[in-house]
Every structure is written in C-alpha cells, then in structure tokens.
Design an enzyme around this catalytic site. Structure first.
Site, mmCIF file in Angstrom:
data_model
loop_
_atom_site.group_PDB
_atom_site.id
_atom_site.type_symbol
_atom_site.label_atom_id
_atom_site.label_comp_id
_atom_site.label_asym_id
_atom_site.label_seq_id
_atom_site.Cartn_x
_atom_site.Cartn_y
_atom_site.Cartn_z
ATOM 1 N N LYS A 171 0.820 -1.218 0.000
ATOM 2 C CA LYS A 171 0.000 0.000 0.000
ATOM 3 C C LYS A 171 0.847 1.258 0.000
ATOM 4 O O LYS A 171 0.433 2.276 -0.552
ATOM 5 C CB LYS A 171 -0.982 0.001 1.176
ATOM 6 C CG LYS A 171 -2.102 -1.014 0.985
ATOM 7 C CD LYS A 171 -3.341 -0.693 1.785
ATOM 8 C CE LYS A 171 -4.471 -1.630 1.359
ATOM 9 N NZ LYS A 171 -5.665 -1.503 2.162
ATOM 10 N N LYS A 193 -4.320 -10.191 -5.177
ATOM 11 C CA LYS A 193 -5.616 -10.448 -4.546
ATOM 12 C C LYS A 193 -6.617 -9.370 -4.953
ATOM 13 O O LYS A 193 -6.245 -8.224 -5.173
ATOM 14 C CB LYS A 193 -5.475 -10.524 -3.022
ATOM 15 C CG LYS A 193 -5.463 -9.189 -2.330
ATOM 16 C CD LYS A 193 -5.886 -9.325 -0.876
ATOM 17 C CE LYS A 193 -6.231 -7.967 -0.289
ATOM 18 N NZ LYS A 193 -7.598 -7.511 -0.548
ATOM 19 N N LYS A 231 -10.695 -3.816 -2.811
ATOM 20 C CA LYS A 231 -11.613 -2.699 -3.034
ATOM 21 C C LYS A 231 -10.892 -1.511 -3.621
ATOM 22 O O LYS A 231 -11.422 -0.784 -4.422
ATOM 23 C CB LYS A 231 -12.207 -2.233 -1.696
ATOM 24 C CG LYS A 231 -13.265 -3.092 -1.118
ATOM 25 C CD LYS A 231 -13.814 -2.385 0.119
ATOM 26 C CE LYS A 231 -13.631 -3.245 1.345
ATOM 27 N NZ LYS A 231 -12.468 -2.894 2.144
HETATM 28 P P1 ATP Z 1 -8.622 -2.490 0.631
HETATM 29 O O1 ATP Z 1 -8.133 -2.596 -0.784
HETATM 30 O O2 ATP Z 1 -9.184 -1.131 0.964
HETATM 31 O O3 ATP Z 1 -7.606 -2.961 1.651
HETATM 32 P P2 ATP Z 1 -9.872 -5.063 0.767
HETATM 33 O O4 ATP Z 1 -10.636 -5.543 -0.394
HETATM 34 O O5 ATP Z 1 -8.514 -5.607 0.987
HETATM 35 O O6 ATP Z 1 -9.873 -3.468 0.733
HETATM 36 P P3 ATP Z 1 -10.439 -5.104 3.612
HETATM 37 O O7 ATP Z 1 -11.498 -4.207 4.149
HETATM 38 O O8 ATP Z 1 -9.023 -4.689 3.747
HETATM 39 O O9 ATP Z 1 -10.780 -5.344 2.052
HETATM 40 O O10 ATP Z 1 -10.623 -6.560 4.221
HETATM 41 C C1 ATP Z 1 -11.863 -7.001 4.767
HETATM 42 C C2 ATP Z 1 -11.877 -8.514 4.886
HETATM 43 O O11 ATP Z 1 -11.952 -9.112 3.589
HETATM 44 C C3 ATP Z 1 -10.635 -9.102 5.545
HETATM 45 O O12 ATP Z 1 -11.036 -10.186 6.355
HETATM 46 C C4 ATP Z 1 -9.823 -9.608 4.379
HETATM 47 O O13 ATP Z 1 -8.964 -10.676 4.731
HETATM 48 C C5 ATP Z 1 -10.905 -10.064 3.431
HETATM 49 N N1 ATP Z 1 -10.452 -9.995 2.040
HETATM 50 C C6 ATP Z 1 -10.034 -8.895 1.383
HETATM 51 N N2 ATP Z 1 -9.709 -9.195 0.125
HETATM 52 C C7 ATP Z 1 -9.914 -10.532 -0.025
HETATM 53 C C8 ATP Z 1 -9.763 -11.432 -1.108
HETATM 54 N N3 ATP Z 1 -9.328 -11.006 -2.281
HETATM 55 N N4 ATP Z 1 -10.080 -12.742 -0.921
HETATM 56 C C9 ATP Z 1 -10.531 -13.166 0.288
HETATM 57 N N5 ATP Z 1 -10.697 -12.365 1.347
HETATM 58 C C10 ATP Z 1 -10.398 -11.053 1.202
HETATM 59 MG MG MG Z 2 -7.333 -4.886 2.578
#
Ligand code: ATP
Ligand code: MG
Length: 329
Positions: free
Chosen positions: A112, A193, A196
């Site tokens: 990040k 991965k 968002k």
């Molecule tokens: P950001 O990009 O803002 O970090 P994010 O998609 O990584 O958003 P988070 O809010 O950081 O989402 O994570 C929320 C939950 O979703 C956590 O438990 C994280 O492990 C899970 N998670 C995030 N991305 C994935 C993914 N690609 N596959 C499975 N679980 C995920």
């Molecule tokens: Mg995340």
C-alpha cells in the site's frame, strides 16, 4: 461463557466477492456459535485518503451489506470503529510496546505504501490498530481472508509482548480462514488479490453489481493460452474462476473436476457468471429493502456501540492499570 468473535471490513469502496467469501459469509455462518462483534473499520480506511462525503456514504453501505449478507443484529453487535473511542486509545498503548521493525516487515504496508506519494504514519501503524480492535474485546476467534494472516500473527506477537511485560492481560486470538475463497484474486490480474482499493473496472466483482455487469467482467477475465480447462496445467486466472465457482456452489473437488475438465473457457466463464449472479441476487434484494429505511440502520449501529462500549472500556481500564497509567480510584 461463549468465546468472542471479532472481525472488520474497511469502508474503502465497493465490497466485493473476495470480502464476501473470505470474511462476511463466514461471519454469518459462525455468528451464533459465539458472542460476535462485527465492525466497520473507518479508522483503518483513513490510513489512505478518503473523500469525506464518500467515506460517510460507504460506512452506511457497508452496514447495509452486513445485514443483507445475514448478520443478525439481535444476536451480533454491529459497530462503527470510530464510534467506540477505546479502539484508538488502546492502539496508542499497544503502539508503545510494538517494535517498529515488526511493522516494516508487513506485506500490506509494503504494497500500500508503494502506491502513495506520501506515506502516512497510519499506514505503518495499521496492524497495531487492528491488534487493538481484537484485543479490546478479548476476542478468541478472528474470521478473515488469507491476506490478513500476517497481521493476525502480529496481533498475537503484540499481545504476547504486552502480557510478558505487564502480566497476563490479553486473550490470544486465533485466525479462522475459510477452506475455499480465502484469497480471491483480481479478475484482470490473477497474481494479485482482489481489493476494493485496486484500480480498474474489470478487477473486482462488487456485491451490488448488476447481473449484466457481472457477466461482462467475468467474460473479460484474464485466462491463459490453453483453450479449455485442464486441472494439471491451468494458470492462475482459470484457477481463480474455478475457485470462485466452488466457493459459491460449495461443490467438492471431485464434483468440480468431473464437471469442468475439458470445458472451453467461454463456457466456463458463462457458468461462473451465472453462479455468481444468482448467488448474489437474494443479497442484493435484501440490501434494497434494508436501505429503504436509513433510520433502521443508524439505530442498529448506535445500539451496537452501546452494547460493546462497556467491554471495551473495561479492557482499557485494565491495560491502564497494568501499565501504571492514571486510573480513577
Ligand atoms: P482495501 O483494498 O481497501 O484494503 P480489501 O478488499 O482488501 O480493501 P479489507 O477491508 O481490507 O478489504 O478486508 C476485509 C476482509 O476481507 C478481511 O477479512 C480480508 O482478509 C478479506 N479480504 C479482502 N480481500 C480478499 C480477497 N481477495 N479474498 C478473500 N478475502 C479477502
Ligand atoms: Mg485490505
């Protein structure tokens, strides 16, 4: 007494199927087995700049999606992190026992911070705040996606360090990963991965995407140079599509192999798109019903904060007294 579960999602954008399969769906599945607290972690979100009005809207949207996915607010507390000041308070105390080298090693910090022009200190401190979120409630179980395993290990290290410096204070939290869907990859870049905050309209499938948009994104997903599914030689893109299908359908490995071996990629994609769109449809319907009444959502968030605040405050008081900080007599 039932063990406590804590987990959170950042209101950083559109929740996607990775968030659902990695986290939210499992919260719903296990919520009644524990005393459950699910959190919209807005203080985490601002570790990278968020447009204020958008952040406020996303906090409510995320809460609506928790309910639409099946979180039962009568049983599980649903809270916004910044509504319970003890999260930030405990984070400071834990910051003071966390060696800075532990934080520089975190994969998420490296990934990040690369994308930022100026790296805010919050991005480095992120895992300490996450440790505080969990330890504040003495949570024994934390259901997350695989990308958070490293942060959870760190949370245990921080808890252990605090306990050894100041005496037994914190419950050790265990990581709970789903068996399928723990790491959903980006449709456009299957070596990263799904996130968002990643750019690109073809990267993620949002939980609120229309069926037509879901189809379009999946039909454009990156595959490899093979024409059809071969479980021995498939690349990351095809493996990702199959695991998305498997996570939603809950088919066994044998069922997957029997059904998909030799299927051409065009047909594979059509079937994955149908599976995803039809699985999300009931959630989308519930979301529309729930958000028709914003006062209902706000009431749930207020009530959640009221319910958990005494637990959070009692941990902060305990930590203060262990550290020798001022406490009311
Ligand atoms: P950001 O990009 O803002 O970090 P994010 O998609 O990584 O958003 P988070 O809010 O950081 O989402 O994570 C929320 C939950 O979703 C956590 O438990 C994280 O492990 C899970 N998670 C995030 N991305 C994935 C993914 N690609 N596959 C499975 N679980 C995920
Ligand atoms: Mg995340």
């Amino acid at each position: 007494m039932k063990a406590r579960v804590f987990s959170g999602i950042q209101p950083t954008g559109n929740l996607h199927i990775g968030n659902y399969l990695g986290a939210l769906r499992n919260w719903v599945k296990i919520q009644y087995d524990y005393e459950s607290i699910f959190c919209i972690v807005d203080l985490h979100a601002v570790t990278v700049y968020q447009t204020p009005a958008e952040l406020q809207a996303k906090i409510r949207e995320t809460a609506g999606l928790f309910l639409a996915a099946g979180i039962d607010p009568k049983h599980s507390a649903m809270i916004v992190q910044s509504a319970v000041p003890a999260h930030a308070e405990l984070a400071w105390m834990l910051t003071c026992v966390t060696p800075i080298g532990w934080l520089y090693r975190m994969t998420q910090f490296k990934a990040k911070s690369e994308a930022q022009e100026t790296v805010g200190d919050g991005l480095l401190q992120y895992p300490v705040l996450m440790a505080a979120d969990i330890l504040l409630y003495q949570a024994g179980i934390v259901p997350v996606g695989d990308d958070q395993s490293q942060h959870l290990e760190l949370a245990r290290d921080i808890a252990q360090r605090f306990n050894s410096l100041y005496g037994d204070t914190f419950v050790m939290p265990a990581t709970k990963l789903p068996s399928v869907g723990a790491r959903v990859m980006g449709l456009d870049e299957p070596d990263k991965k799904m996130s968002k905050s990643a750019p690109g309209s073809g990267h993620a499938i949002a939980l609120l995407d229309d069926p037509a948009v879901i189809r379009k994104k999946i039909m454009r997903a990156t595959t490899d140079s093979n024409p059809a599914v071969d479980f021995e030689t498939m690349g990351a893109g095809v493996a990702n599509l199959l695991s998305i299908f498997q996570a939603f359908s809950e088919w066994t490995d044998d069922q997957m192999k029997a059904h998909f071996s030799g299927l051409r990629y065009g047909d594979l994609k059509k079937q994955v798109a149908e599976m995803v769109a039809s699985s999300l449809e009931p959630l989308q319907q519930r979301y529309r019903e729930i958000t028709a009444d914003p006062a209902y959502l706000d009431g749930i968030l207020r009530e959640g904060a009221e319910r958990v605040t005494p637990i959070a405050n009692s941990t902060v008081e305990l930590v203060k007294s262990r550290m020798g900080l001022y406490t009311r007599a």
